[in-house]
Scaffold this motif. Sequence first.
Motif, mmCIF file in Angstrom:
data_model
loop_
_atom_site.group_PDB
_atom_site.id
_atom_site.type_symbol
_atom_site.label_atom_id
_atom_site.label_comp_id
_atom_site.label_asym_id
_atom_site.label_seq_id
_atom_site.Cartn_x
_atom_site.Cartn_y
_atom_site.Cartn_z
ATOM 1 N N HIS A 23 -7.154 -71.666 -3.112
ATOM 2 C CA HIS A 23 -7.869 -71.889 -4.362
ATOM 3 C C HIS A 23 -8.573 -70.614 -4.849
ATOM 4 O O HIS A 23 -9.347 -70.689 -5.818
ATOM 5 C CB HIS A 23 -8.891 -73.015 -4.192
ATOM 6 N N ASN A 24 -8.328 -69.488 -4.152
ATOM 7 C CA ASN A 24 -8.919 -68.203 -4.535
ATOM 8 C C ASN A 24 -10.435 -68.269 -4.620
ATOM 9 O O ASN A 24 -11.056 -67.859 -5.616
ATOM 10 C CB ASN A 24 -8.347 -67.731 -5.890
ATOM 11 N N ILE A 25 -11.052 -68.805 -3.572
ATOM 12 C CA ILE A 25 -12.509 -68.948 -3.520
ATOM 13 C C ILE A 25 -13.072 -67.958 -2.508
ATOM 14 O O ILE A 25 -12.693 -67.959 -1.336
ATOM 15 C CB ILE A 25 -12.912 -70.384 -3.128
ATOM 16 N N ASP A 26 -13.979 -67.085 -2.969
ATOM 17 C CA ASP A 26 -14.643 -66.125 -2.085
ATOM 18 C C ASP A 26 -16.059 -66.568 -1.731
ATOM 19 O O ASP A 26 -16.560 -66.271 -0.646
ATOM 20 C CB ASP A 26 -14.695 -64.738 -2.755
ATOM 21 N N ASP A 27 -16.702 -67.247 -2.667
ATOM 22 C CA ASP A 27 -18.080 -67.701 -2.466
ATOM 23 C C ASP A 27 -18.077 -69.165 -2.005
ATOM 24 O O ASP A 27 -17.605 -70.037 -2.739
ATOM 25 C CB ASP A 27 -18.864 -67.569 -3.780
ATOM 26 N N PRO A 28 -18.612 -69.465 -0.807
ATOM 27 C CA PRO A 28 -18.640 -70.857 -0.319
ATOM 28 C C PRO A 28 -19.350 -71.818 -1.271
ATOM 29 O O PRO A 28 -19.031 -73.008 -1.293
ATOM 30 C CB PRO A 28 -19.398 -70.743 1.014
ATOM 31 N N ASP A 29 -20.301 -71.292 -2.059
ATOM 32 C CA ASP A 29 -21.010 -72.152 -3.012
ATOM 33 C C ASP A 29 -20.096 -72.639 -4.133
ATOM 34 O O ASP A 29 -20.455 -73.567 -4.868
ATOM 35 C CB ASP A 29 -22.205 -71.405 -3.621
ATOM 36 N N GLU A 30 -18.951 -72.000 -4.275
ATOM 37 C CA GLU A 30 -18.011 -72.379 -5.328
ATOM 38 C C GLU A 30 -16.880 -73.262 -4.807
ATOM 39 O O GLU A 30 -15.888 -73.495 -5.523
ATOM 40 C CB GLU A 30 -17.427 -71.121 -5.982
ATOM 41 N N ASP A 31 -16.995 -73.744 -3.584
ATOM 42 C CA ASP A 31 -15.978 -74.646 -3.038
ATOM 43 C C ASP A 31 -15.783 -75.859 -3.936
ATOM 44 O O ASP A 31 -16.765 -76.477 -4.390
ATOM 45 C CB ASP A 31 -16.386 -75.122 -1.636
ATOM 46 N N ASP A 32 -14.521 -76.194 -4.213
ATOM 47 C CA ASP A 32 -14.228 -77.398 -4.993
ATOM 48 C C ASP A 32 -13.732 -78.513 -4.072
ATOM 49 O O ASP A 32 -13.001 -79.409 -4.492
ATOM 50 C CB ASP A 32 -13.198 -77.110 -6.084
ATOM 51 N N PHE A 33 -14.155 -78.455 -2.836
ATOM 52 C CA PHE A 33 -13.766 -79.456 -1.838
ATOM 53 C C PHE A 33 -14.878 -79.567 -0.790
ATOM 54 O O PHE A 33 -15.735 -78.685 -0.679
ATOM 55 C CB PHE A 33 -12.449 -79.047 -1.156
ATOM 56 N N GLU A 34 -14.853 -80.641 -0.047
ATOM 57 C CA GLU A 34 -15.792 -80.860 1.054
ATOM 58 C C GLU A 34 -14.999 -81.339 2.253
ATOM 59 O O GLU A 34 -14.245 -82.317 2.159
ATOM 60 C CB GLU A 34 -16.842 -81.905 0.674
ATOM 61 N N VAL A 35 -15.163 -80.648 3.377
ATOM 62 C CA VAL A 35 -14.452 -81.008 4.608
ATOM 63 C C VAL A 35 -15.479 -81.478 5.632
ATOM 64 O O VAL A 35 -16.440 -80.768 5.932
ATOM 65 C CB VAL A 35 -13.656 -79.809 5.171
ATOM 66 N N MET A 36 -15.268 -82.678 6.156
ATOM 67 C CA MET A 36 -16.216 -83.240 7.119
ATOM 68 C C MET A 36 -15.470 -83.981 8.217
ATOM 69 O O MET A 36 -14.452 -84.635 7.958
ATOM 70 C CB MET A 36 -17.194 -84.204 6.438
ATOM 71 N N THR A 37 -15.989 -83.884 9.446
ATOM 72 C CA THR A 37 -15.460 -84.715 10.524
ATOM 73 C C THR A 37 -16.064 -86.108 10.379
ATOM 74 O O THR A 37 -17.102 -86.278 9.733
ATOM 75 C CB THR A 37 -15.827 -84.136 11.897
ATOM 76 N N MET A 38 -15.429 -87.107 10.983
ATOM 77 C CA MET A 38 -15.922 -88.469 10.856
ATOM 78 C C MET A 38 -17.301 -88.617 11.487
ATOM 79 O O MET A 38 -18.130 -89.401 11.009
ATOM 80 C CB MET A 38 -14.934 -89.450 11.501
ATOM 81 N N VAL A 39 -17.571 -87.847 12.522
ATOM 82 C CA VAL A 39 -18.903 -87.874 13.137
ATOM 83 C C VAL A 39 -19.950 -87.397 12.138
ATOM 84 O O VAL A 39 -21.038 -87.974 12.017
ATOM 85 C CB VAL A 39 -18.935 -86.993 14.408
ATOM 86 N N GLU A 40 -19.623 -86.343 11.374
ATOM 87 C CA GLU A 40 -20.555 -85.837 10.355
ATOM 88 C C GLU A 40 -20.744 -86.856 9.244
ATOM 89 O O GLU A 40 -21.864 -87.027 8.730
ATOM 90 C CB GLU A 40 -20.020 -84.529 9.780
ATOM 91 N N VAL A 41 -19.678 -87.547 8.866
ATOM 92 C CA VAL A 41 -19.778 -88.589 7.839
ATOM 93 C C VAL A 41 -20.704 -89.701 8.306
ATOM 94 O O VAL A 41 -21.575 -90.169 7.555
ATOM 95 C CB VAL A 41 -18.385 -89.159 7.503
ATOM 96 N N GLN A 42 -20.546 -90.136 9.551
ATOM 97 C CA GLN A 42 -21.396 -91.187 10.102
ATOM 98 C C GLN A 42 -22.856 -90.750 10.141
ATOM 99 O O GLN A 42 -23.759 -91.524 9.800
ATOM 100 C CB GLN A 42 -20.904 -91.576 11.493
ATOM 101 N N ASN A 43 -23.083 -89.505 10.554
ATOM 102 C CA ASN A 43 -24.455 -88.994 10.593
ATOM 103 C C ASN A 43 -25.059 -88.947 9.198
ATOM 104 O O ASN A 43 -26.246 -89.256 9.006
ATOM 105 C CB ASN A 43 -24.480 -87.593 11.225
ATOM 106 N N MET A 44 -24.251 -88.537 8.220
ATOM 107 C CA MET A 44 -24.737 -88.469 6.840
ATOM 108 C C MET A 44 -25.098 -89.864 6.329
ATOM 109 O O MET A 44 -26.129 -90.046 5.679
ATOM 110 C CB MET A 44 -23.678 -87.834 5.935
#
Length: 415
Positions: A255-276
Amino acid sequence: MNNIFSKIELAFISLMHQKSRTILTVIAIAIGIASLIVIMSAGDGLKSTVLSELEAYGSNVITIETKIPGKRPVESASEMSLGVTTITTFKNSDVDAIAALPNVENYYSYIIGQEIIKYEGNAKGVMVFGYGANSVLFEKLKIKEGRFYSLEEEESIAPVIVLGGSIKEFLFGDNDAIGQKVKLRNVSFRVVGVMEKRGAISGFDMDSMVYIPTLTMQKRLLDTDYVMGASVSVKDIDKIDQTKEEIIEILRERHNIDDPDEDDFEVMTMVEVQNMVEVVFSTITLLLSIIVAVSLIVGGVGITNIMYVSVIERTFEIGLRRAIGAKRRDILWQFLLEAIILTFLGGVLGVIIGIAVSYLVYLLAISFGINWSFNVSIFSVIMALVFSVSIGIIAGVYPAKEAAKVDPIEALRKE
């Protein structure tokens, strides 16, 4: 010990001389405590329901969802659900690149929309879930009639559909739906399965949904190649965090993204989803509990006022008791115990009402087909009782001190 019991008995007798005031005060405290119990029970019940649904996916799962660059996933989800923004950068080719990672065992992508489903003269608005045939979701759901669609049907963009239980009943009644043709956007879909009824989960009627293959939804309904999200399961759970980072690197590069703040996606493990989820529900429950607690504190101010008025009304009684030998601490303890007894009785009644209402909510939810759990923790009961007694102590201290200061001679002279 006998002295303590005699003070408690005297406090009870004094309260019974003011029955109406006592009953109204106890009821006011009980309503606040009951509200606290119900809120905590509902929060715990809903959290348990959502977490149980998430646990069904397994701890070896990584989710990828689109989001608006520069915004949190929750904000993005709100805007996208309202149709304000649609993210179209997460393509089928991105999913294929993720699927090629060595630790990825299984994967699927999905896209969700709303359509009108039609059969003969019947039509109804439904949520359409375009889910990949490899979805672990299908391993957890139960089919009442027919089957789920296959990977071959998805790859061939077959127009096949699985109906929720309520949709099947609406369109076909008691008649057999398998093999029949229904329409979405004037495209005919062959019914291959009907799901067992699941009720409502987190406000969504799971029986008013339909499922079709992701590729079929993209090509036959939407004419697009983007998806809203994807899910992958990993072979080695010990390397799940490493795989997550690899997915992030792949998507940023594509996606040609250099700045993490400009991510157009979110990647999470299921453990992180449960914690959230746990954090979100715990925060909401805490905020609502604080609101109720503030109302209880306001009620405590009312108790202070009532007890202070009681001191004024019973000036002669206080003077008489002092004249026959009662000490200042005896007077102080009498009025303090009266305030504590008022709030304790209100707390006990509130806990009983709160548990009863929580159970009634549980029964109503079950009757409406909502997957709900009845959960009143011992901690919430103890906290409610401690809080109510604490209010009694705080509210009773000032009036009790004022009562202890009454001069017996002046009090008898006023009478």
